[in-house]
Enzyme design. Structure first.
Site, PDB file in Angstrom:
ATOM      1  N   HIS A 235     -44.156  19.921   2.037  1.00 23.39           N
ATOM      2  CA  HIS A 235     -45.113  19.237   3.118  1.00 23.39           C
ATOM      3  C   HIS A 235     -46.210  18.961   2.917  1.00 23.39           C
ATOM      4  CE1 HIS A 235     -41.325  19.340   5.376  1.00 23.39           C
ATOM      5  NE2 HIS A 235     -41.226  20.631   6.384  1.00 23.39           N
ATOM      6  N   ARG A 297     -59.311   9.135   9.792  1.00 24.08           N
ATOM      7  CA  ARG A 297     -60.455   9.836   8.907  1.00 24.08           C
ATOM      8  C   ARG A 297     -60.055   8.908   7.008  1.00 24.08           C
ATOM      9  NH1 ARG A 297     -56.875  13.213   5.642  1.00 24.08           N
ATOM     10  NH2 ARG A 297     -55.539  14.539   7.023  1.00 24.08           N
TER      11      ARG A 297
HETATM   12  P1  ADP Z   1     -48.468  17.649   9.023  1.00 22.95           P
HETATM   13  O1  ADP Z   1     -49.494  17.249  10.385  1.00 22.95           O
HETATM   14  O2  ADP Z   1     -48.895  19.051   9.356  1.00 22.95           O
HETATM   15  O3  ADP Z   1     -49.397  16.974   8.222  1.00 22.95           O
HETATM   16  P2  ADP Z   1     -47.107  15.312   9.515  1.00 22.95           P
HETATM   17  O4  ADP Z   1     -46.149  15.673  11.608  1.00 22.95           O
HETATM   18  O5  ADP Z   1     -47.036  14.649   8.947  1.00 22.95           O
HETATM   19  O6  ADP Z   1     -47.194  17.049   9.742  1.00 22.95           O
HETATM   20  O7  ADP Z   1     -44.852  15.726   8.918  1.00 22.95           O
HETATM   21  C1  ADP Z   1     -45.344  16.590   7.333  1.00 22.95           C
HETATM   22  C2  ADP Z   1     -44.646  15.859   6.818  1.00 22.95           C
HETATM   23  O8  ADP Z   1     -43.095  16.539   6.779  1.00 22.95           O
HETATM   24  C3  ADP Z   1     -43.811  14.797   6.492  1.00 22.95           C
HETATM   25  O9  ADP Z   1     -44.640  14.297   5.705  1.00 22.95           O
HETATM   26  C4  ADP Z   1     -42.534  14.534   6.027  1.00 22.95           C
HETATM   27  O10 ADP Z   1     -42.407  15.078   4.616  1.00 22.95           O
HETATM   28  C5  ADP Z   1     -42.145  15.370   6.843  1.00 22.95           C
HETATM   29  N1  ADP Z   1     -41.733  15.136   8.140  1.00 22.95           N
HETATM   30  C6  ADP Z   1     -42.526  15.421   9.827  1.00 22.95           C
HETATM   31  N2  ADP Z   1     -41.729  15.066  10.229  1.00 22.95           N
HETATM   32  C7  ADP Z   1     -40.415  14.205   9.754  1.00 22.95           C
HETATM   33  C8  ADP Z   1     -39.155  14.584  10.605  1.00 22.95           C
HETATM   34  N3  ADP Z   1     -38.321  13.891  11.816  1.00 22.95           N
HETATM   35  N4  ADP Z   1     -37.616  14.175   9.546  1.00 22.95           N
HETATM   36  C9  ADP Z   1     -38.250  14.999   8.131  1.00 22.95           C
HETATM   37  N5  ADP Z   1     -39.271  15.203   8.072  1.00 22.95           N
HETATM   38  C10 ADP Z   1     -40.080  14.903   8.367  1.00 22.95           C
END
Ligand code: ADP
Length: 613
Positions: A235, A297
């Site tokens: 991630h 940001r």
């Molecule tokens: P963080 O704030 O920890 O970065 P995010 O919500 O932005 O978390 O999610 C990080 C990553 O996790 C995304 O870029 C994607 O790869 C994966 N991800 C997040 N939500 C989903 C979802 N609903 N289904 C599949 N993958 C997801």
């Protein structure tokens, strides 16, 4: 326009901000911790203020100390960069309360987007499509489980206060829900001090699509198109690009309009990113792209947007913070070509991507693509901060052109003796799915070992280096028909290796110390087997040399003891890793120069084994 700027950050982003500020004639003030006293950002700035000990929570995260530094140095404004205090609404408010200019959004906009559940509620109200899921206040395990059942597996449990890929658990079926919830809540409590979670539908074939937005204090908001950051490891983004492969104009218009709407809903001012997740099982489609979160940001990957739009986003930030209107209208912004960025980390892919620290004795990323870095040859990579040491950004007419440029630049990267992921990045860029634009967030995990760079240099590179160390071949022997074979034992990164270099091109003269072999983004050092310490002791093949500077943590044998081939002699700790040194053959410990706790230099003779006949 502001006249002076304190940069409350370090590393590549601090250097990158200083560059633009200087071009605009703004005086720059760096801040630094003990570990960063000699860092590049400190040397680049017009002035630098020491703010505390090395751990970030005692320096870069101490808001009051940073505000004091601004007052001491007479800086008018504070740019937080990314990470550290950049999304801390209380800090932003303190900066404003101290009478300083905050280069970022209003604290209330940061707050509105700070928690994932509240942000999603807000977006639903604004009419922005969000990932289907449960955002409720009822956090009882029974209720959460029932909601997950109703959404349908697989689901993702996310800590509402989460970030940086932490506090997320994928759950594939109902039976696994309870355990995953507990472990997610445990991590949420320890990392974010907030156990609340939300549940989302796990999107299949997910692609991470994000839109750069920008607002000013005059009510204007524009977007600067999308980026695709689907290539992720655990991630965390690894390679980012703009525009997104396979994005058609109608889908782009829809997702960018949704992003502008999201930013307007929170009165957004400055640089921000709206992150979406797309179900790309049938390509990118407007009705299958959902809001995930907003980053209030500048992003690490902003350079790909700069490349395709020809804009300097830090300049935009400084102008907007100074009260100027946005430099461009929406109609002025267009996409030119394609850009790809790779994040270079000081980490060792072969050792589970463990961070690698030490002095960058060799560091060269060439000049063929844009390089944003906070280090240079001679810099020390400390264990205190994020291991990202540089970003390489290629811009080409086509995606293929950018991909090739970036792969070539990384292929030639020299980073030594600190390990880097450059070889891994080359493999990722050359992967047939990435090359074809078939990216999704699971690609790296699926490929696993397939993306590991080779453990050893090619035979060609090894023999050439061996010939260089050995020098010109002796005059031909007296046996007429047989060319003399040339072979010897060397040390490759401290490990004994026998190389037959008969076929290598002859070297003009011998190199006496060691040579670096750089290939495919990886760098190894090849040294003569009888290195410094060994020569002094007149040791033969049984010399046990320290492969790197470090500390002896255990000595397993006594002088005079009999040992068998492969038996552990001593253990060294270097760069936070343990290395065992073993007997090369059966024999006795004829010499022992190591004791537990002692520091040793590279190449020091630690022990000598005499063969038993
Ligand atoms: P963080 O704030 O920890 O970065 P995010 O919500 O932005 O978390 O999610 C990080 C990553 O996790 C995304 O870029 C994607 O790869 C994966 N991800 C997040 N939500 C989903 C979802 N609903 N289904 C599949 N993958 C997801």
């Amino acid at each position: 326009m502001i006249q002076s700027l304190l940069i409350a950050n370090r590393g590549e982003i601090a250097c990158r901000i200083i560059r633009t500020a200087r071009a605009l004639g703004i005086r720059t003030v760096a801040v630094y911790s003990d570990a960063d006293a000699d860092a590049l950002h400190v040397r680049m700035a017009d002035e630098a203020v020491h703010i505390g000990p090395s751990p970030a929570r005692e320096s870069y995260l101490v808001g009051d100390r940073i505000i004091d530094a601004a007052h001491e140095s007479g800086a008018e404004a504070i740019h937080p960069g990314y990470g550290f205090l950049s999304e801390n609404a209380d800090f932003a408010q303190s900066v404003l309360d101290a009478g300083l200019v905050w280069v970022g959004p209003n604290p209330h906009s940061i707050r509105a987007m700070g928690l994932k559940d509240a942000a999603k509620e807000r977006m639903i109200a604004a009419g922005v499509p969000v990932t289907p899921g449960y955002l409720g206040a009822d956090q009882s395990p029974e209720r959460l489980r029932a909601e997950a059942d109703a959404i349908g597996y697989p689901v993702l449990i996310k800590a509402v206060a989460g970030g940086g890929g932490k506090g997320m658990r994928q759950v594939d079926d109902a039976a696994a829900f309870a355990d995953a919830l507990q472990s997610c809540q445990r991590e949420a409590a320890s990392s974010f001090g907030d156990v609340r979670v939300l549940i989302e539908k796990y999107i299949q074939s997910p692609r991470h699509i994000e839109v750069q937005v920008f607002g000013d204090r005059h009510g204007q908001v524009v977007h600067l198109f999308e980026r695709d950051c689907s290539l992720q490891r655990r991630h965390q983004k690894v390679i980012e690009e703009a525009p997104a492969p396979g994005m058609d104009d109608a889908t782009r218009a829809a997702v960018c309009a949704a992003a502008v709407k999201a930013a307007q809903a929170v009165d957004y001012v400055g640089a921000g990113t709206i992150e979406f997740i797309a179900d790309a099982s049938e390509g990118l489609r407007a009705d299958r792209i959902w809001f995930m979160e907003m980053n209030t940001r500048l992003q690490v990957e902003h350079p790909v947007t700069e490349a395709i739009t020809g804009q300097d986003l830090v300049e935009w930030q400084l102008r907007v913070a100074s009260g100027e209107p946005l430099p461009c209208t929406q109609a002025d912004l267009t996409i030119t070509g394609h850009a790809i960025e790779a994040r270079l980390y000081a980490e060792d892919p072969a050792k589970g991507f463990l961070p690698s620290i030490g002095t960058l004795e060799a560091f060269d990323l060439g000049e063929d693509v844009r390089v944003d870095t906070g280090v240079e040859q001679g810099s020390v990579i400390s264990p205190f901060y994020d291991p990202m040491i540089a970003k390489l950004i290629a811009h080409g007419e086509t995606r293929e052109d950018a991909r090739e440029q970036l792969a070539d630049a990384l292929d030639e990267a020299v980073v030594w003796p600190v390990r880097s992921n450059a070889g891994f990045l080359v493999e990722a860029l050359d992967h047939p799915d990435f090359a074809a634009g078939r990216v999704d967030t699971g690609l790296i995990a699926r490929e696993g070992a397939g993306l590991m760079p080779p453990a050893y240099p090619s035979e060609e590179a090894l023999t050439a280096a061996a010939a260089e160390l050995a020098g010109p071949a002796p005059l031909a022997g007296f046996r007429l028909n047989a060319a003399p074979r040339r072979a010897a034992r060397f040390l490759l990164d401290g490990q004994a290796i026998d190389i037959d270099f008969t076929d290598a091109e002859d070297a003009e003269e011998a190199v006496t110390t060691s040579v670096l072999i750089s290939e495919g983004g990886q760098t190894w050092a090849l040294a003569p087997f009888r290195a410094s310490g060994a020569a002094a002791g007149g040791a033969g093949d049984g010399a046990i040399l320290s492969p790197m500077p470090g500390r002896v943590i255990a000595v397993e044998v006594d002088a005079g003891a009999s040992v068998t081939k492969g038996q552990k002699l001593l253990t060294l700790e270097a760069m936070k890793m343990e290395h065992s040194l073993v007997a090369p053959f059966d024999g006795i410990v004829a010499e022992l120069n190591a004791e537990a706790g002692g520091q040793v230099t590279e190449g020091a003779l630690l022990a000598r084994i005499e063969a038993a006949d």
